[in-house]
Design an enzyme around this catalytic site. Structure first.
Site, PDB file in Angstrom:
ATOM      1  N   ALA A  41      40.465   1.368 -42.020  1.00 16.42           N
ATOM      2  CA  ALA A  41      40.502   0.987 -43.195  1.00 16.42           C
ATOM      3  C   ALA A  41      39.925  -0.628 -43.591  1.00 16.42           C
ATOM      4  CB  ALA A  41      41.885   1.189 -43.744  1.00 16.42           C
ATOM      5  N   CYS A  47      49.863  -5.993 -42.602  1.00 17.38           N
ATOM      6  CA  CYS A  47      50.504  -7.283 -42.743  1.00 17.38           C
ATOM      7  C   CYS A  47      49.737  -7.913 -43.867  1.00 17.38           C
ATOM      8  CB  CYS A  47      50.298  -8.162 -41.439  1.00 17.38           C
ATOM      9  SG  CYS A  47      50.911  -9.831 -41.674  1.00 17.38           S
ATOM     10  N   LYS A  56      54.860 -12.108 -49.717  1.00 19.36           N
ATOM     11  CA  LYS A  56      54.966 -13.570 -49.589  1.00 19.36           C
ATOM     12  C   LYS A  56      54.339 -14.067 -50.890  1.00 19.36           C
ATOM     13  CE  LYS A  56      57.643 -12.660 -46.426  1.00 19.36           C
ATOM     14  NZ  LYS A  56      57.926 -11.371 -46.063  1.00 19.36           N
ATOM     15  N   GLY A 178      69.193  -0.071 -48.106  1.00 18.54           N
ATOM     16  CA  GLY A 178      68.840  -0.530 -46.866  1.00 18.54           C
ATOM     17  C   GLY A 178      69.294  -2.006 -46.798  1.00 18.54           C
ATOM     18  N   ALA A 311      55.032  -9.217 -37.618  1.00 19.93           N
ATOM     19  CA  ALA A 311      53.626  -9.507 -37.347  1.00 19.93           C
ATOM     20  C   ALA A 311      53.727 -10.672 -36.240  1.00 19.93           C
ATOM     21  CB  ALA A 311      52.919 -10.198 -38.427  1.00 19.93           C
ATOM     22  N   HIS A 434      63.433 -39.382 -43.555  1.00 21.92           N
ATOM     23  CA  HIS A 434      64.597 -39.809 -44.721  1.00 21.92           C
ATOM     24  C   HIS A 434      63.851 -39.975 -45.972  1.00 21.92           C
ATOM     25  CE1 HIS A 434      68.281 -40.851 -46.401  1.00 21.92           C
ATOM     26  NE2 HIS A 434      67.770 -41.744 -46.766  1.00 21.92           N
TER      27      HIS A 434
HETATM   28  C1  LIG Z   1      56.333  -5.264 -47.145  1.00 24.82           C
HETATM   29  C2  LIG Z   1      56.263  -5.817 -45.677  1.00 24.82           C
HETATM   30  C3  LIG Z   1      56.467  -7.163 -45.586  1.00 24.82           C
HETATM   31  C4  LIG Z   1      56.445  -7.461 -44.202  1.00 24.82           C
HETATM   32  N1  LIG Z   1      56.688  -9.148 -43.766  1.00 24.82           N
HETATM   33  C5  LIG Z   1      56.389  -9.569 -42.726  1.00 24.82           C
HETATM   34  C6  LIG Z   1      56.697 -10.827 -42.624  1.00 24.82           C
HETATM   35  O1  LIG Z   1      57.068 -11.804 -43.542  1.00 24.82           O
HETATM   36  N2  LIG Z   1      56.546 -11.384 -41.402  1.00 24.82           N
HETATM   37  C7  LIG Z   1      56.394 -10.511 -40.305  1.00 24.82           C
HETATM   38  O2  LIG Z   1      56.455 -11.048 -39.031  1.00 24.82           O
HETATM   39  N3  LIG Z   1      56.079  -9.118 -40.444  1.00 24.82           N
HETATM   40  C8  LIG Z   1      56.187  -8.720 -41.661  1.00 24.82           C
HETATM   41  N4  LIG Z   1      56.004  -7.418 -41.778  1.00 24.82           N
HETATM   42  C9  LIG Z   1      55.478  -6.651 -40.474  1.00 24.82           C
HETATM   43  C10 LIG Z   1      54.309  -6.594 -40.329  1.00 24.82           C
HETATM   44  O3  LIG Z   1      53.369  -6.307 -41.424  1.00 24.82           O
HETATM   45  C11 LIG Z   1      53.706  -5.625 -39.145  1.00 24.82           C
HETATM   46  O4  LIG Z   1      54.686  -5.882 -38.190  1.00 24.82           O
HETATM   47  C12 LIG Z   1      52.492  -5.825 -38.892  1.00 24.82           C
HETATM   48  O5  LIG Z   1      51.269  -5.730 -39.613  1.00 24.82           O
HETATM   49  C13 LIG Z   1      51.918  -5.174 -37.513  1.00 24.82           C
HETATM   50  O6  LIG Z   1      50.838  -5.515 -36.953  1.00 24.82           O
HETATM   51  P1  LIG Z   1      49.888  -4.501 -36.124  1.00 24.82           P
HETATM   52  O7  LIG Z   1      48.448  -5.115 -35.943  1.00 24.82           O
HETATM   53  O8  LIG Z   1      50.734  -4.041 -35.070  1.00 24.82           O
HETATM   54  O9  LIG Z   1      49.715  -3.288 -37.132  1.00 24.82           O
HETATM   55  P2  LIG Z   1      49.015  -3.247 -38.703  1.00 24.82           P
HETATM   56  O10 LIG Z   1      49.080  -4.428 -39.336  1.00 24.82           O
HETATM   57  O11 LIG Z   1      49.490  -1.630 -39.335  1.00 24.82           O
HETATM   58  O12 LIG Z   1      47.341  -2.701 -38.380  1.00 24.82           O
HETATM   59  C14 LIG Z   1      47.102  -1.499 -37.703  1.00 24.82           C
HETATM   60  C15 LIG Z   1      45.671  -1.260 -38.169  1.00 24.82           C
HETATM   61  O13 LIG Z   1      45.270  -0.104 -37.442  1.00 24.82           O
HETATM   62  C16 LIG Z   1      44.261   0.688 -38.117  1.00 24.82           C
HETATM   63  N5  LIG Z   1      44.368   2.045 -37.408  1.00 24.82           N
HETATM   64  C17 LIG Z   1      45.149   2.984 -37.438  1.00 24.82           C
HETATM   65  N6  LIG Z   1      44.914   3.905 -36.593  1.00 24.82           N
HETATM   66  C18 LIG Z   1      43.686   3.762 -36.249  1.00 24.82           C
HETATM   67  C19 LIG Z   1      42.583   4.585 -35.768  1.00 24.82           C
HETATM   68  N7  LIG Z   1      42.849   5.767 -35.196  1.00 24.82           N
HETATM   69  N8  LIG Z   1      41.456   4.052 -35.768  1.00 24.82           N
HETATM   70  C20 LIG Z   1      41.158   2.906 -36.345  1.00 24.82           C
HETATM   71  N9  LIG Z   1      42.040   2.121 -36.956  1.00 24.82           N
HETATM   72  C21 LIG Z   1      43.209   2.555 -36.881  1.00 24.82           C
HETATM   73  C22 LIG Z   1      45.106   0.671 -39.564  1.00 24.82           C
HETATM   74  O14 LIG Z   1      44.293   1.136 -40.527  1.00 24.82           O
HETATM   75  C23 LIG Z   1      45.689  -0.618 -39.652  1.00 24.82           C
HETATM   76  O15 LIG Z   1      44.662  -1.734 -40.224  1.00 24.82           O
HETATM   77  C24 LIG Z   1      56.234  -6.933 -42.955  1.00 24.82           C
HETATM   78  C25 LIG Z   1      55.801  -5.256 -43.411  1.00 24.82           C
HETATM   79  C26 LIG Z   1      55.820  -4.997 -44.829  1.00 24.82           C
HETATM   80  C27 LIG Z   1      55.744  -3.440 -44.796  1.00 24.82           C
HETATM   81  N1  LIG Z   2      60.189 -11.764 -43.169  1.00 24.94           N
HETATM   82  C1  LIG Z   2      60.242 -10.686 -42.386  1.00 24.94           C
HETATM   83  O1  LIG Z   2      60.163 -10.873 -41.002  1.00 24.94           O
HETATM   84  C2  LIG Z   2      60.180  -9.369 -42.743  1.00 24.94           C
HETATM   85  C3  LIG Z   2      59.872  -9.306 -44.139  1.00 24.94           C
HETATM   86  C4  LIG Z   2      59.915  -7.915 -44.848  1.00 24.94           C
HETATM   87  C5  LIG Z   2      59.736  -6.819 -43.661  1.00 24.94           C
HETATM   88  N2  LIG Z   2      59.654  -6.928 -42.587  1.00 24.94           N
HETATM   89  C6  LIG Z   2      59.778  -5.716 -41.621  1.00 24.94           C
HETATM   90  O2  LIG Z   2      60.922  -4.781 -42.180  1.00 24.94           O
HETATM   91  C7  LIG Z   2      60.689  -3.621 -41.262  1.00 24.94           C
HETATM   92  C8  LIG Z   2      62.159  -3.278 -40.940  1.00 24.94           C
HETATM   93  O3  LIG Z   2      62.459  -3.785 -39.741  1.00 24.94           O
HETATM   94  P1  LIG Z   2      63.922  -3.095 -38.937  1.00 24.94           P
HETATM   95  O4  LIG Z   2      63.614  -3.489 -37.457  1.00 24.94           O
HETATM   96  O5  LIG Z   2      65.100  -3.851 -39.672  1.00 24.94           O
HETATM   97  O6  LIG Z   2      63.741  -1.617 -39.206  1.00 24.94           O
HETATM   98  P2  LIG Z   2      64.873  -0.416 -38.741  1.00 24.94           P
HETATM   99  O7  LIG Z   2      63.671   0.646 -38.499  1.00 24.94           O
HETATM  100  O8  LIG Z   2      65.786  -0.661 -37.939  1.00 24.94           O
HETATM  101  O9  LIG Z   2      65.627  -0.295 -40.111  1.00 24.94           O
HETATM  102  C9  LIG Z   2      64.912  -0.255 -41.342  1.00 24.94           C
HETATM  103  C10 LIG Z   2      66.039   0.329 -42.394  1.00 24.94           C
HETATM  104  O10 LIG Z   2      66.003   1.602 -42.657  1.00 24.94           O
HETATM  105  C11 LIG Z   2      67.349   1.910 -42.630  1.00 24.94           C
HETATM  106  N3  LIG Z   2      67.298   3.340 -42.124  1.00 24.94           N
HETATM  107  C12 LIG Z   2      66.900   3.706 -40.733  1.00 24.94           C
HETATM  108  N4  LIG Z   2      66.988   4.947 -40.577  1.00 24.94           N
HETATM  109  C13 LIG Z   2      67.571   5.537 -41.595  1.00 24.94           C
HETATM  110  C14 LIG Z   2      67.710   7.018 -42.131  1.00 24.94           C
HETATM  111  N5  LIG Z   2      67.327   7.953 -41.474  1.00 24.94           N
HETATM  112  N6  LIG Z   2      68.399   7.311 -43.310  1.00 24.94           N
HETATM  113  C15 LIG Z   2      68.458   6.091 -44.060  1.00 24.94           C
HETATM  114  N7  LIG Z   2      68.133   4.854 -43.731  1.00 24.94           N
HETATM  115  C16 LIG Z   2      67.466   4.553 -42.407  1.00 24.94           C
HETATM  116  C17 LIG Z   2      68.089   0.982 -41.769  1.00 24.94           C
HETATM  117  O11 LIG Z   2      69.526   0.998 -42.100  1.00 24.94           O
HETATM  118  C18 LIG Z   2      67.352  -0.212 -42.085  1.00 24.94           C
HETATM  119  O12 LIG Z   2      67.784  -0.579 -43.351  1.00 24.94           O
HETATM  120  C19 LIG Z   2      59.989  -4.007 -40.267  1.00 24.94           C
HETATM  121  O13 LIG Z   2      58.578  -3.416 -40.336  1.00 24.94           O
HETATM  122  C20 LIG Z   2      59.797  -5.571 -40.409  1.00 24.94           C
HETATM  123  O14 LIG Z   2      58.495  -6.137 -39.793  1.00 24.94           O
HETATM  124  C21 LIG Z   2      60.012  -8.250 -41.789  1.00 24.94           C
END
Ligand SMILES: Cc1cc2nc3c(=O)[nH]c(=O)nc-3n(C[C@H](O)[C@H](O)[C@H](O)COP(=O)(O)OP(=O)(O)OC[C@H]3O[C@@H](n4cnc5c(N)ncnc54)[C@H](O)[C@@H]3O)c2cc1C
Ligand SMILES: NC(=O)c1ccc[n+]([C@@H]2O[C@H](COP(=O)([O-])OP(=O)(O)OC[C@H]3O[C@@H](n4cnc5c(N)ncnc54)[C@H](O)[C@@H]3O)[C@@H](O)[C@H]2O)c1
Length: 465
Positions: A41, A47, A56, A178, A311, A434
């Site tokens: 993609a 992220c 953010k 959650g 991330a 400070h």
């Molecule tokens: C709403 C939200 C907020 C978040 N906020 C934070 C935060 O503030 N701080 C933080 O630390 N983490 C945060 N996270 C978690 C963070 O987004 C993930 O932990 C992070 O993106 C993981 O990185 P990654 O590179 O392992 O995977 P990804 O970011 O998921 O990247 C994987 C990539 O692999 C590609 N891919 C998959 N399969 C294939 C394939 N077969 N061939 C080619 N490409 C493929 C996908 O298209 C994707 O682009 C947040 C997550 C969400 C949903």
């Molecule tokens: N600031 C940050 O660092 C930040 C910000 C936003 C998101 N995140 C991301 O948030 C995600 C969640 O992290 P986590 O380790 O807490 O995930 P987790 O998988 O342990 O839990 C996710 C949530 O789902 C609920 N849950 C899990 N299984 C369920 C089920 N079967 N039925 C109903 N509820 C269920 C849990 O109670 C929890 O509230 C991660 O991808 C993390 O990267 C991080």
């Protein structure tokens, strides 16, 4: 389908261009490897495109919005109307700018970028499908960095985490189930922007005094927190969540429902079973301290492996595995991963809670300093505290926990303290700016001995457990 005739030879292949994949690509290129990055993609992954960055942008907007009353204190006439479509446009510009930056960095590091979905054909060969084209590549080494995904519900009123931050209109009402970072950040952020939020969560998984303060803050901000057990979820044109309260069913309605469910690792369509790579029961790929799977030359990093789906972990593991694959020595220690929550005020928490420290056999000493006694906080507004936990005998710092403005900015200071195995004196000695909120860290350390300067003796919050 057009199939490429020859298998092309490559050095290091990386599958997935999220924070794990593109960071590993750049670090390995810096280490002298010839890198090919395959992304199906958009570069930047979850992220950059749909997770950390969009969420953010919203957190930043919400934080600014909550400061409007304070701006009036300072004599400004604050704008009263918010145009959500402009925020969406701003989010798109930020994401696009950062994505272009990643593309440019890959080019500058001479990383080959292939668009397509990769899967394994054998232990040293992958196929990449892109539209009608299918090409095959043989590799010396491969890193799997394919991340994770959320369940996508059929009903349009049920959103997953990614969809939540892609909405083009501010939801009038939002039900959230959650208690993890995603759920708490979404509740705080959408409420601040003007959505009517109901959060279904019992215990918040935070250090106990942070949990208490966040619950108090939510109450003050009028975020509806429902801790009764959810018994039923219904979704059609809008959503209804039913709970059991004192033996009776109580129903809550909302335009949308976001349930923060466990994320699913993107490992099952890679053909890993064909080549005998070992997966855990939940589908994550099992790896050693260098990120190596049970197959030589096949590595995995980030969300597709066991551990916190953050991330910050993806980036750390990417640098470690890329260094290992460039022949460098790698520190196998697992770093401290801070918990950072962009609630209002934000939370930063690292290391042990008092209870964890007691259970680990420490003679625990804790000190707390309220931000309303901090000069910078009086100027800029806000509340909260900094709490520090130390071992009374060795004087080692075991944990630092903060709720208050700038917590997400100060967390680097806390992380460095723990990584440098700081002792009390290491944090008491340095001079802080400070007036600044950093001074609250010094004063929380002084509170360990009842010696905070800006607290009267009876308010010194220090204790032994
Ligand atoms: C709403 C939200 C907020 C978040 N906020 C934070 C935060 O503030 N701080 C933080 O630390 N983490 C945060 N996270 C978690 C963070 O987004 C993930 O932990 C992070 O993106 C993981 O990185 P990654 O590179 O392992 O995977 P990804 O970011 O998921 O990247 C994987 C990539 O692999 C590609 N891919 C998959 N399969 C294939 C394939 N077969 N061939 C080619 N490409 C493929 C996908 O298209 C994707 O682009 C947040 C997550 C969400 C949903
Ligand atoms: N600031 C940050 O660092 C930040 C910000 C936003 C998101 N995140 C991301 O948030 C995600 C969640 O992290 P986590 O380790 O807490 O995930 P987790 O998988 O342990 O839990 C996710 C949530 O789902 C609920 N849950 C899990 N299984 C369920 C089920 N079967 N039925 C109903 N509820 C269920 C849990 O109670 C929890 O509230 C991660 O991808 C993390 O990267 C991080």
């Amino acid at each position: 389908m057009v199939v490429g005739e020859l298998t092309q030879e490559r050095d290091l292949l990386i599958i997935g261009g999220g924070p794990a994949g593109y960071t590993a690509a750049i670090r390995a290129a810096q280490g002298g490897r010839n890198v090919t990055l395959i992304e199906q993609a958009e570069l930047g992954g979850l992220c950059l495109n749909r997770g950390c960055i969009p969420s953010k942008v919203y957190a930043h907007a919400a934080e600014e919005m909550l400061r409007l009353p304070h701006l009036e204190d300072l004599g400004f006439t604050a704008p009263a109307v918010h145009d959500f479509s402009k925020l969406s446009a701003y989010r798109n510009r930020v994401v696009q700018q950062l994505r272009q930056g990643v593309v440019a960095l890959c080019q500058a590091n001479q990383i080959e970028h292939i668009t397509g979905a990769a899967s394994f054909l054998s232990e040293d060969r992958i196929g990449v499908e892109s539209g009608h084209q299918f090409d095959t590549y043989r590799f010396q080494d491969v890193i799997i960095a394919t991340g994770s995904h959320s369940i996508q519900h059929e009903e349009s009123c049920r959103l997953n985490a990614e969809q939540l931050y892609q909405l083009e209109q501010l939801p009038e009402s939002l039900l959230i189930i959650g208690s993890d970072t995603l759920a708490l950040e979404a509740a705080a952020c959408f409420h601040a922007l003007g959505t009517d939020v109901t959060l279904f969560a019992d215990q918040l998984p935070l250090e106990p005094s942070l949990e208490k303060e966040l619950k108090r803050t939510f109450k003050k901000q009028k975020i509806r927190l429902v801790s009764d057990v959810v018994t039923r979820i219904e979704a059609s044109s809008d959503a209804t969540v039913t709970v059991m309260k004192n033996g009776e069913e109580v129903a809550y309605q909302g335009a949308y429902l976001f349930q923060s469910l466990s994320r699913i690792p993107n490992s099952l369509t890679l053909g890993l079973e064909r080549i005998g790579v070992t997966l855990a029961e939940d589908g994550t790929i099992l790896v050693d301290v260098n990120g190596r799977t049970n197959q030589p030359h096949i590595y995995a990093i980030g969300d597709v492996t066991p551990g916190p789906q953050l991330a910050i972990r993806a980036i750390h593991e990417a640098k470690r595995t890329a260094a290992h694959l460039s022949g460098q020595d790698v520190d196998p220690t697992t770093p401290y991963y801070p918990t950072v929550l962009r609630t209002f005020p934000p939370i930063a928490s690292i290391g042990m809670t008092e209870q964890e420290a007691v259970e680990a056999g420490h003679a625990v000493q804790s000190g707390q300093f309220p931000l309303n006694a901090n000069g910078a906080t009086t100027i800029e507004g806000g509340s909260g505290f900094v709490k520090v936990i130390a071992d009374e005998q060795t004087s080692l710092i075991l944990g630092i926990h903060m709720i208050g403005d700038d917590a997400h900015r100060l967390v680097g200071q806390f992380t460095q303290a723990l990584e440098l195995t700081a002792k009390r004196e290491d944090l008491l000695f340095p001079v802080m700016a400070h007036p600044s909120r950093s001074e609250a860290l010094t004063e929380s350390m002084e509170a360990l001995f009842g010696q905070s300067i800006h607290l009267p003796p009876r308010q010194q919050v220090g204790s032994r457990a």
